[in-house]
Design an enzyme around this catalytic site. Structure first.
Site, PDB file in Angstrom:
ATOM      1  N   SER A  15      -9.066 -19.961   1.650  1.00 25.36           N
ATOM      2  CA  SER A  15      -8.617 -20.828   0.559  1.00 25.36           C
ATOM      3  C   SER A  15      -7.427 -21.723   0.908  1.00 25.36           C
ATOM      4  O   SER A  15      -6.690 -22.152   0.028  1.00 25.36           O
ATOM      5  CB  SER A  15      -8.261 -19.977  -0.665  1.00 25.36           C
ATOM      6  OG  SER A  15      -7.409 -18.901  -0.321  1.00 25.36           O
ATOM      7  N   TYR A 154     -26.981 -20.776   9.887  1.00 26.14           N
ATOM      8  CA  TYR A 154     -26.126 -20.933   8.701  1.00 26.14           C
ATOM      9  C   TYR A 154     -26.929 -20.647   7.436  1.00 26.14           C
ATOM     10  O   TYR A 154     -26.482 -19.891   6.561  1.00 26.14           O
ATOM     11  CB  TYR A 154     -25.567 -22.351   8.666  1.00 26.14           C
ATOM     12  CG  TYR A 154     -24.846 -22.707   7.386  1.00 26.14           C
ATOM     13  CD1 TYR A 154     -23.563 -22.233   7.132  1.00 26.14           C
ATOM     14  CD2 TYR A 154     -25.452 -23.524   6.426  1.00 26.14           C
ATOM     15  CE1 TYR A 154     -22.890 -22.561   5.958  1.00 26.14           C
ATOM     16  CE2 TYR A 154     -24.790 -23.866   5.266  1.00 26.14           C
ATOM     17  CZ  TYR A 154     -23.521 -23.380   5.026  1.00 26.14           C
ATOM     18  OH  TYR A 154     -22.863 -23.712   3.861  1.00 26.14           O
TER      19      TYR A 154
END
Length: 264
Positions: A15, A154
């Site tokens: 974050s 991914y």
């Protein structure tokens, strides 16, 4: 409708920038105590300082740790033994042909994009169950459904988060703890801007316009016909993390601009 997360402690992994930072911003703005996480100490500290400047009355901490390792996850768990809201946002991506992707890269993507969420959820869910309230969110992707041919590894990790979130929602049935997945589509984060920087320089267009061109070329099924902002993704996360979303669990919630061509 007012979202109030006062008295709730939230951990947002990965974050220090991008969607994760916007989520931390949104949660702090709603009154939550927020723990920021990044791999590097300096970036984590800088993100905490920025959030403290924006929300001087908020309680914001930072824990630097590499969540792609069991040791990094344990470091966070020891520093923050309990949370009310866990946002499994940390993730890596990058185009790479299937036939040129070695085992080591597959393992790295699995460790960061999947096992970080497994380890942290395993640590924090029992405490949430004991108190009768909690929120766990997994940042998946529209690529979990539209598997990209140039990033199969991914896509596989993001599909895994759909299975994990649904299974954990069932495991926590009747406890007051909800578990959901969020599926962003193309989003104009710092990473996205960096990827488009050369095209912006070459064309002289605004980055938003270049991003829209990219979306329509790479994801022509987009209904909004542009990239989402990080704040738009964060808004969904903040709502689902709140008491207002108590009847939403086991869901795959799309913030993909309509890229996934389905009515369900």
């Amino acid at each position: 409708m007012k979202i109030d997360l006062s008295g709730k402690k939230a951990l947002v992994t990965g974050s220090t920038e991008g969607i994760g930072y916007a989520i931390a911003q949104g949660l702090a703005g709603a009154g939550a105590e927020v723990i920021v996480n990044g791999r590097k100490e300096d970036k984590t500290t800088k993100a905490v300082e920025k959030l403290n400047a924006q929300f001087p009355d908020a309680t914001i901490h930072g824990v630097a740790a590499d969540l792609g390792t069991a040791e990094g996850c344990e470091k966070v768990i020891k520093a923050v033994p309990h949370v009310d809201v866990l946002v499994n946002n940390v993730g890596i991506f990058g185009p790479q042909d299937f036939f040129e992707t070695p085992d080591s890269d597959w393992q790295k993507f699995m460790d960061v994009n999947v096992m970080s969420g497994v380890r942290l959820s395993r640590a924090y869910l029992p405490g949430m169950e004991k108190q009768g309230w909690g929120r766990v969110l997994f940042l998946s992707s529209e690529s979990a459904l539209n598997i990209p041919s140039d990033m199969i590894h991914y896509g596989v990790t993001k599909t895994a988060y759909l299975s994990l979130s649904r299974g954990l929602a069932k495991r926590m049935a009747g406890t007051g703890v909800t578990v959901n997945a969020i599926l962003p589509g193309p989003t104009l984060s710092e990473g996205g801007e960096a990827m488009l920087a050369d095209e912006v320089k070459k064309t002289g267009k605004k980055v938003e316009d270049v991003a829209s061109d990219f979306v329509m070329a790479a994801r022509p099924s987009s209904i909004i016909q542009r990239a989402a902002t990080v704040e738009e993704v964060a808004n969904m996360v903040v709502y689902v993390a709140s008491p207002l979303a108590s009847a939403t669990t086991g869901a795959a919630l799309r913030v993909d601009g309509g890229v996934v061509d389905t009515i369900a």
